[in-house]
Every structure is written in structure tokens, then in C-alpha cells.
Design a protein around this motif. Structure first.
Motif, PDB file in Angstrom:
ATOM      1  N   GLN A  28       0.824  -1.209   0.000  1.00 55.77           N
ATOM      2  CA  GLN A  28       0.000   0.000   0.000  1.00 55.77           C
ATOM      3  C   GLN A  28       0.856   1.256   0.000  1.00 55.77           C
ATOM      4  O   GLN A  28       0.515   2.263  -0.636  1.00 55.77           O
ATOM      5  CB  GLN A  28      -0.951  -0.004   1.204  1.00 55.77           C
ATOM      6  N   ALA A  29       1.990   1.215   0.714  1.00 51.13           N
ATOM      7  CA  ALA A  29       2.879   2.376   0.746  1.00 51.13           C
ATOM      8  C   ALA A  29       3.504   2.636  -0.616  1.00 51.13           C
ATOM      9  O   ALA A  29       3.942   3.752  -0.903  1.00 51.13           O
ATOM     10  CB  ALA A  29       3.973   2.170   1.788  1.00 51.13           C
ATOM     11  N   GLY A  30       3.546   1.588  -1.454  1.00 48.51           N
ATOM     12  CA  GLY A  30       4.072   1.738  -2.808  1.00 48.51           C
ATOM     13  C   GLY A  30       3.007   1.911  -3.851  1.00 48.51           C
ATOM     14  O   GLY A  30       3.280   1.767  -5.055  1.00 48.51           O
ATOM     15  N   GLY A  31       1.778   2.199  -3.419  1.00 52.60           N
ATOM     16  CA  GLY A  31       0.690   2.389  -4.376  1.00 52.60           C
ATOM     17  C   GLY A  31       0.364   1.138  -5.150  1.00 52.60           C
ATOM     18  O   GLY A  31      -0.006   1.212  -6.327  1.00 52.60           O
ATOM     19  N   GLY A  32       0.523  -0.016  -4.520  1.00 55.34           N
ATOM     20  CA  GLY A  32       0.262  -1.287  -5.179  1.00 55.34           C
ATOM     21  C   GLY A  32       1.521  -1.996  -5.652  1.00 55.34           C
ATOM     22  O   GLY A  32       1.458  -3.139  -6.112  1.00 55.34           O
ATOM     23  N   ASP A  33       2.669  -1.345  -5.498  1.00 53.06           N
ATOM     24  CA  ASP A  33       3.943  -1.909  -5.925  1.00 53.06           C
ATOM     25  C   ASP A  33       4.847  -2.032  -4.697  1.00 53.06           C
ATOM     26  O   ASP A  33       5.337  -1.028  -4.177  1.00 53.06           O
ATOM     27  CB  ASP A  33       4.591  -1.015  -6.979  1.00 53.06           C
ATOM     28  N   ALA A  34       5.091  -3.267  -4.252  1.00 56.08           N
ATOM     29  CA  ALA A  34       5.892  -3.472  -3.038  1.00 56.08           C
ATOM     30  C   ALA A  34       7.289  -2.876  -3.178  1.00 56.08           C
ATOM     31  O   ALA A  34       7.833  -2.321  -2.213  1.00 56.08           O
ATOM     32  CB  ALA A  34       5.977  -4.960  -2.714  1.00 56.08           C
ATOM     33  N   LEU A  72      16.735 -20.935   3.615  1.00 55.15           N
ATOM     34  CA  LEU A  72      16.480 -19.709   4.365  1.00 55.15           C
ATOM     35  C   LEU A  72      17.673 -18.762   4.234  1.00 55.15           C
ATOM     36  O   LEU A  72      18.809 -19.138   4.545  1.00 55.15           O
ATOM     37  CB  LEU A  72      16.250 -20.048   5.840  1.00 55.15           C
ATOM     38  N   PRO A  73      17.456 -17.535   3.766  1.00 53.80           N
ATOM     39  CA  PRO A  73      18.591 -16.610   3.639  1.00 53.80           C
ATOM     40  C   PRO A  73      19.075 -16.152   5.008  1.00 53.80           C
ATOM     41  O   PRO A  73      18.292 -16.044   5.958  1.00 53.80           O
ATOM     42  CB  PRO A  73      17.985 -15.443   2.848  1.00 53.80           C
ATOM     43  N   ALA A  74      20.351 -15.891   5.105  1.00 57.53           N
ATOM     44  CA  ALA A  74      20.904 -15.400   6.366  1.00 57.53           C
ATOM     45  C   ALA A  74      20.447 -13.967   6.595  1.00 57.53           C
ATOM     46  O   ALA A  74      20.588 -13.121   5.704  1.00 57.53           O
ATOM     47  CB  ALA A  74      22.424 -15.472   6.332  1.00 57.53           C
ATOM     48  N   LEU A 123       8.774  -6.234  14.638  1.00 56.73           N
ATOM     49  CA  LEU A 123       8.540  -7.635  14.276  1.00 56.73           C
ATOM     50  C   LEU A 123       7.463  -7.663  13.199  1.00 56.73           C
ATOM     51  O   LEU A 123       6.347  -7.200  13.426  1.00 56.73           O
ATOM     52  CB  LEU A 123       8.092  -8.410  15.520  1.00 56.73           C
ATOM     53  N   GLY A 124       7.788  -8.189  12.031  1.00 58.65           N
ATOM     54  CA  GLY A 124       6.868  -8.097  10.907  1.00 58.65           C
ATOM     55  C   GLY A 124       6.148  -9.386  10.579  1.00 58.65           C
ATOM     56  O   GLY A 124       6.758 -10.460  10.533  1.00 58.65           O
ATOM     57  N   GLU A 125       4.842  -9.288  10.336  1.00 62.61           N
ATOM     58  CA  GLU A 125       4.058 -10.397   9.792  1.00 62.61           C
ATOM     59  C   GLU A 125       4.222 -10.348   8.281  1.00 62.61           C
ATOM     60  O   GLU A 125       3.605  -9.518   7.611  1.00 62.61           O
ATOM     61  CB  GLU A 125       2.587 -10.271  10.181  1.00 62.61           C
ATOM     62  N   VAL A 126       5.070 -11.224   7.751  1.00 67.31           N
ATOM     63  CA  VAL A 126       5.463 -11.150   6.345  1.00 67.31           C
ATOM     64  C   VAL A 126       5.323 -12.528   5.714  1.00 67.31           C
ATOM     65  O   VAL A 126       6.197 -13.375   5.849  1.00 67.31           O
ATOM     66  CB  VAL A 126       6.911 -10.648   6.209  1.00 67.31           C
ATOM     67  N   ASP A 127       4.223 -12.752   5.019  1.00 66.64           N
ATOM     68  CA  ASP A 127       4.002 -14.028   4.338  1.00 66.64           C
ATOM     69  C   ASP A 127       4.273 -13.827   2.854  1.00 66.64           C
ATOM     70  O   ASP A 127       3.369 -13.582   2.054  1.00 66.64           O
ATOM     71  CB  ASP A 127       2.571 -14.510   4.579  1.00 66.64           C
ATOM     72  N   VAL A 128       5.551 -13.922   2.492  1.00 65.87           N
ATOM     73  CA  VAL A 128       5.977 -13.717   1.106  1.00 65.87           C
ATOM     74  C   VAL A 128       6.936 -14.844   0.732  1.00 65.87           C
ATOM     75  O   VAL A 128       7.323 -15.662   1.566  1.00 65.87           O
ATOM     76  CB  VAL A 128       6.680 -12.349   0.929  1.00 65.87           C
ATOM     77  N   ALA A 129       7.344 -14.874  -0.528  1.00 69.12           N
ATOM     78  CA  ALA A 129       8.311 -15.866  -0.990  1.00 69.12           C
ATOM     79  C   ALA A 129       9.650 -15.656  -0.280  1.00 69.12           C
ATOM     80  O   ALA A 129      10.022 -14.527   0.062  1.00 69.12           O
ATOM     81  CB  ALA A 129       8.488 -15.758  -2.500  1.00 69.12           C
ATOM     82  N   GLU A 168      12.120 -12.965  -1.118  1.00 67.72           N
ATOM     83  CA  GLU A 168      11.768 -11.587  -0.799  1.00 67.72           C
ATOM     84  C   GLU A 168      12.096 -11.218   0.646  1.00 67.72           C
ATOM     85  O   GLU A 168      11.970 -10.049   1.028  1.00 67.72           O
ATOM     86  CB  GLU A 168      10.273 -11.349  -1.054  1.00 67.72           C
ATOM     87  N   TYR A 169      12.510 -12.189   1.454  1.00 65.03           N
ATOM     88  CA  TYR A 169      12.785 -11.913   2.871  1.00 65.03           C
ATOM     89  C   TYR A 169      13.821 -10.797   3.046  1.00 65.03           C
ATOM     90  O   TYR A 169      13.695  -9.933   3.915  1.00 65.03           O
ATOM     91  CB  TYR A 169      13.279 -13.174   3.573  1.00 65.03           C
ATOM     92  N   ALA A 170      14.858 -10.830   2.217  1.00 66.32           N
ATOM     93  CA  ALA A 170      15.938  -9.854   2.343  1.00 66.32           C
ATOM     94  C   ALA A 170      15.423  -8.429   2.185  1.00 66.32           C
ATOM     95  O   ALA A 170      15.951  -7.490   2.805  1.00 66.32           O
ATOM     96  CB  ALA A 170      17.038 -10.142   1.323  1.00 66.32           C
ATOM     97  N   ASP A 171      14.395  -8.252   1.359  1.00 67.45           N
ATOM     98  CA  ASP A 171      13.839  -6.913   1.150  1.00 67.45           C
ATOM     99  C   ASP A 171      13.219  -6.363   2.425  1.00 67.45           C
ATOM    100  O   ASP A 171      13.171  -5.144   2.627  1.00 67.45           O
ATOM    101  CB  ASP A 171      12.790  -6.939   0.046  1.00 67.45           C
ATOM    102  N   TYR A 172      12.702  -7.237   3.273  1.00 66.66           N
ATOM    103  CA  TYR A 172      12.050  -6.792   4.506  1.00 66.66           C
ATOM    104  C   TYR A 172      13.043  -6.560   5.638  1.00 66.66           C
ATOM    105  O   TYR A 172      12.777  -5.791   6.562  1.00 66.66           O
ATOM    106  CB  TYR A 172      10.966  -7.792   4.920  1.00 66.66           C
TER     107      TYR A 172
END
Length: 547
Positions: free
Chosen positions: A207-213, A288-290, A237-243, A246-250
Motif C-alpha cells: 500500500q505504501a508503494g501504491g500497489g507496488d511493493a 532460508l537466507p541469512a 517484528l513483521g508479519e510477512v508471508d511472502v516468498a 523476498e525476505y531480504a527486502d524486509y
């Protein structure tokens, strides 16, 4: 020096309305949580995560927030919160609260003003359209909501809601909304909270990206900067259910989330439980990425929502469903399971304890859900996710020791029939039984606090020579740790040829084992059905090449 306390913590998740009723009105509250802080600390937890206690119509368990700066009278008042934070600090317990910023209740003053007047300063706080876009996300609750857009008669426009229609999405591109969020954060930081759990964090970013994460990660950077400038020890602490990729982006470069709830690990954990084969979890851990130096993952068994299986293949999803939710009433939202851990594992204490042993072995911070430590059940008569939100079972007395109010005044009645009834499954009974689930889980939690190697994030997934056995090896600052867990009900042997020249010191086990396999040159380690063994390791050579 800044403290990374969260990397060596045990977090206990509490549903505020269902933990303990402190004033006898039938609803759990902050006063009740305060009364049980000694229990929580004695269990081995060093942090608590509280579900929302804000002013709310309570149509979505409190996640439909009507005012982020006001405590709902059902849960107490500001003085109750201050006392809770004060006493938690005295016991060394960090308090993490929900930051629900993806949406508000439609009863929030912002939305009520926005819908009544197109020129209201709050109109831009939400997302409106004369006609919904042809393509958009599917609703989070298929079968309950048909679209993420609903018509508002007063506004004469459609408004967007990723979740329920009574929870309109906030426009996180609006500068005024960000200012409001800053006010909320400062308020709770000043009261002394240790962290915020960002509900629906991946949806916030989009939403902060206007529909673009990709264009929305700035929000996490901004929140991290804002918090760190004021209280450097505070976590996000983030609730992040993504591939997984994409973890590194968060996490960013130590400039976004401190902790990320790893849904991918949780889903593959249950696939491994269903198969009684550790391989799916071991493979997921290898992928799992470090995380960055000052970040880590958070792991759990079950939480207050459904067990979401999206991300598994259709065949894998059905495999988990068949094992743990064979009846249609046990399933929800066409993707998940609405059951507690203990019923899924057939009330088998050894199996449930094994699952906790895995939880405490995983790289990152373990999150325990209230009641799982005693093997609480679920109430499938309740709708949707509410099946796993029932009163904590403290004793076999009136209302499970949860409240002194008449049962018909409770928000939800305690489970009073079947194998998980409160008369049988409760804290008091668990404290009296020498080998109860409560005792075993508490032993694990307290032992885990002393094993700082796990919090470092430096680990290897071992080849144990047996697909049923998960083996994890941790090394940091010259200290090493070996953790083994058997996913199947039969006794097995783990073949650890890489450890032939090391000395093992057992620090936790599900039972007493023969010392003969822990001698100077161990090769084979015995594990009972659903057994677990943790060892300190004294190295006599480098294991990194063949571990």
C-alpha cells in the motif's frame, strides 16, 4: 552498546481478551495479564506479545481498531498498562504490542469523517474509487468477502479493504497518515513498550508503494529510523508471508525489520509433521537466507490465525490437510486449518513436546502461543479463526479459573467437553505432574535461554543418515551446539560420522539415554520415538567441511 535482546528471547503470545479476567466482568484484560507475569517468567519466557487492546467494536478480535491511543474499557485503562509495563520490566520481560496500520475499523473517527464529507481532511486517509479497478488482489478471507472493494452509500464511492469490509485500508502514501502513525508510536514508546508487531506488514509495504511493493519499502526504513532515534532497543517484528527470496527486502541492510515471522518455515514444519519426515523442514532451512547482523527470524507452531498453507504445492497442501484437518469444518479460507496444535497432534504429549523441541531448536526466536504449553484444544463451533481463541485453562474450577463471572457472561465459554476440556487440561494439573507437557516445555524454554549459539543465526543443517531426524549444528565464538529431533513415532538412530572426533555433553533430552553413545568418538546417536536430544560440543577438529 545496543542490546540485541530479541535474538536470545523466548516470546509468549497472549490473546488479551482470553488470558485472564482480572475484574470479573467476563473479559480478559491487562490486569489479568499482570497477575500472571510470574507464571510467564517462570515458564521461561522473556517477552510477551499482546494482541490488540485498543478501543474497538471487537468484530475482528480487536484488530478492527477504533482508536490507537485509547485502551478499550473492556481491557482496562492507561494506568493498567503502565503497571503492566512496570512489573514486566522488574521481571525482565519485554512487552511487544500490535501496530495495526494496514487498516482501521470503519467506526474510527477518521473514516466516519472521511465518508461523510468528500472535502474532509481525513478523506485522503483511505483509498477510494468511483469504480473498482478491473484487477486487484483477492480478498484475504475468500468465502467471507467477495472483493477488496465495497460501496459506501454516504461517501458515494467504493473504498478498499484487504480484510473485512468493516476494516477500510489506510492510504499509506498519505503524508498525514504517516504523521498519525508517528504520534501513535511515540505515545507507546513513552509508556515503555519494547517493540511493535507490524500486522499485515507485507500488505502495508504494498500500500505504501501504491500497489507496488518495490516502491513501498521506504515505509519500513522510515519506521525503523523513527523508532531507533527514540528508543534504540525497540524492535519491529513483521508479519510477512511472502516468498523466501523476498525476505531480504524486509530486513534491508539492518535498516528495516528487526524480526520477520517466517511463514515458509512454519508451513514446511507442518508438512514434515504430517509425513513424520524432517526432510521438508530441513530443505526449507537450507533455503532460508541469512538475516543481517542485527536481525533474525521468529518461529512459531500455531498463532491466533489459521495455519495458512498457501505456498505449498496443491499436493503438499492436501497432504497436510488430510493429516491434520480431515473434516471440512476444520478448514477455513480455502487455504488453512483452524485448529490448535494439540488436537492436530491427537493430544499425544510426546508428539506435542517434540514439536516444541523443534521450535526451540530453530534458528531465530521462538514464539509460544498461550495455552500450547499445556496442550489446549480448540472449539470448532466458533466461526472462522475464533476456534483457536478460547479462554486460558488455568484450573479445573469454575470457568477454567479464567474468570469469576457467570459462564453466560464470558466473551467465549471455556472448552468443557471432550479430551481437551478444562477439567482435564489446565495449568494446575500440569504443574502437579512430573512429566507433563507444561514441565517439558518449560524445561525447553529455560534451557533455550542459555543457548546463545542459536540466536547468532550461524547454523548448518546436518545429514543425519535418517530422514526422520532433524539435525542442527550451531557455532559461534568458539561455542558449539548440536540439536537432534526425531519426527517419527519409532525409535531411530542418527548417524553422525562428522562428529566422530568431538566430545558431546547432553544438556536436554526427552528421557534418560545410555551414556555409551556420548563418549569420546560418537558415531550413532539413539533417539526414542518423537525423541529429542541437545548437546554441547567440544571440538577437536573443524567440522565445517563435513557437517
Amino acid at each position: 552498546m545496543r542490546s540485541d535482546w530479541y535474538k536470545n528471547a523466548v516470546i509468549y503470545q497472549i490473546d488479551t481478551p482470553f488470558f485472564l479476567d482480572g475484574n470479573g466482568d467476563g473479559c480478559g484484560d491487562l490486569q489479568g495479564i499482570r497477575r500472571r507475569l510470574d507464571y510467564i517468567r517462570g515458564l521461561g519466557a522473556t517477552g510477551v506479545w499482546l494482541t490488540p487492546f485498543y478501543l474497538t467494536p471487537f468484530l475482528d478480535g480487536g484488530y478492527d481498531v477504533q482508536d490507537h491511543l485509547q485502551i478499550d474499557p473492556r481491557f482496562g485503562d492507561i494506568a493498567d498498562m503502565v503497571l503492566l509495563l512496570e512489573e514486566a520490566e522488574e521481571l525482565g520481560i519485554h512487552v511487544i504490542i500490535e501496530l495495526v496500520l494496514q487498516h482501521t475499523s470503519d467506526q474510527h473517527v477518521w473514516f466516519q469523517s472521511a465518508r461523510q464529507d468528500k472535502h474532509s481532511p481525513y478523506r485522503d486517509y483511505y483509498i477510494w474509487a468511483d469504480e473498482p479497478p478491473e484487477e486487484d488482489d483477492d480478498p484475504m478471507f475468500p468465502g467471507v468477502e467477495e472483493s477488496v472493494w465495497s460501496w459506501d452509500e454516504a461517501a458515494q464511492q467504493y473504498y478498499r479493504h484487504m480484510f473485512y469490509r468493516h476494516e477500510p485500508d489506510l492510504n499509506l502514501q498519505c503524508p498525514q497518515v504517516i504523521k498519525e502513525i508517528e504520534r501513535i508510536i511515540v505515545f507507546w514508546l513513552r509508556l515503555g513498550v519494547s517493540g511493535f508487531r507490524l500486522d499485515a506488514a507485507s500488505h502495508m509495504v504494498k500500500q505504501a508503494g501504491g500497489g507496488d511493493a518495490d516502491k513501498g519499502y521506504w515505509l519500513l526504513n522510515h519506521l525503523r529510523d523513527f523508532v531507533m532515534l527514540r528508543r534504540p532497543e525497540t524492535i519491529l517484528l513483521g508479519e510477512v508471508d511472502v516468498a523466501v527470496d523476498e525476505y531480504a527486502d524486509y530486513f534491508g541492510d539492518n535498516d528495516r525489520l528487526h524480526m520477520l515471522l517466517s511463514f515458509n518455515i512454519n508451513k514446511h514444519f507442518f508438512l514434515a509433521l504430517a509425513r513424520q519426515d524432517a526432510t521438508p523442514l530441513a530443505d526449507a532451512l537450507r533455503e532460508l537466507p541469512a538475516p543481517p547482523l542485527r536481525a533474525c527470524f521468529a518461529n512459531w507452531l500455531r498463532n491466533h490465525d489459521e495455519l495458512d498453507l498457501d505456498g505449498l504445492s496443491d499436493e503438499e497442501k492436501e497432504e497436510v490437510m488430510a493429516a491434520f484437518a480431515p473434516d471440512e469444518e476444520m478448514r477455513v479460507y480455502q487455504r488453512g486449518i483452524r485448529r490448535r496444535l494439540a488436537p492436530m497432534l491427537q493430544g499425544d504429549t510426546a508428539w506435542i513436546a517434540m514439536a516444541h523441541a523443534v521450535l526451540f531448536s530453530l534458528p531465530g526466536t521462538p514464539v509460544m502461543r498461550y495455552g500450547d504449553e499445556i496442550g489446549m484444544g480448540d472449539d470448532l463451533r466458533l466461526p472462522e479463526r475464533q476456534a483457536v481463541r478460547t479462554p486460558m485453562q488455568w484450573s479445573g474450577t469454575h470457568a477454567a479459573g479464567f474468570s469469576t463471572a457467570d459462564v453466560d457472561r464470558l466473551l467465549v465459554s471455556p472448552i468443557d467437553s471432550g479430551p481437551f476440556r478444562y477439567q482435564k487440561i489446565n495449568v494446575g494439573a500440569g504443574q502437579l505432574q512430573a512429566n507433563s507437557l507444561l514441565r517439558r516445555v518449560s524445561d525447553m524454554a529455560r534451557t533455550r535461554l542459555g543457548l546463545k549459539e542459536i540466536g547468532s543465526g550461524n547454523y548448518q543443517v546436518l545429514d543425519t543418515g535418517n530422514p526422520a531426524v532433524l539435525g542442527l549444528f550451531y557455532q559461534v565464538d568458539g561455542e558449539s551446539l548440536l540439536m537432534l529431533v526425531n519426527f517419527c513415532r519409532q525409535s531411530v538412530t542418527a548417524n553422525l560420522h562428522a562428529f566422530r572426533d568431538v566430545e558431546l555433553t547432553e544438556c536436554l533430552a526427552d528421557r534418560a539415554y545410555s551414556a555409551t553413545d556420548c563418549t569420546r568418538h560418537p558415531r550413532d546417536i539413539e533417539l526414542a520415538g518423537y525423541g529429542y536430544r541437545w548437546f554441547g560440543v567440544v571440538k577437536t577438529r573443524d567440522l565445517s567441511d563435513d557437517a
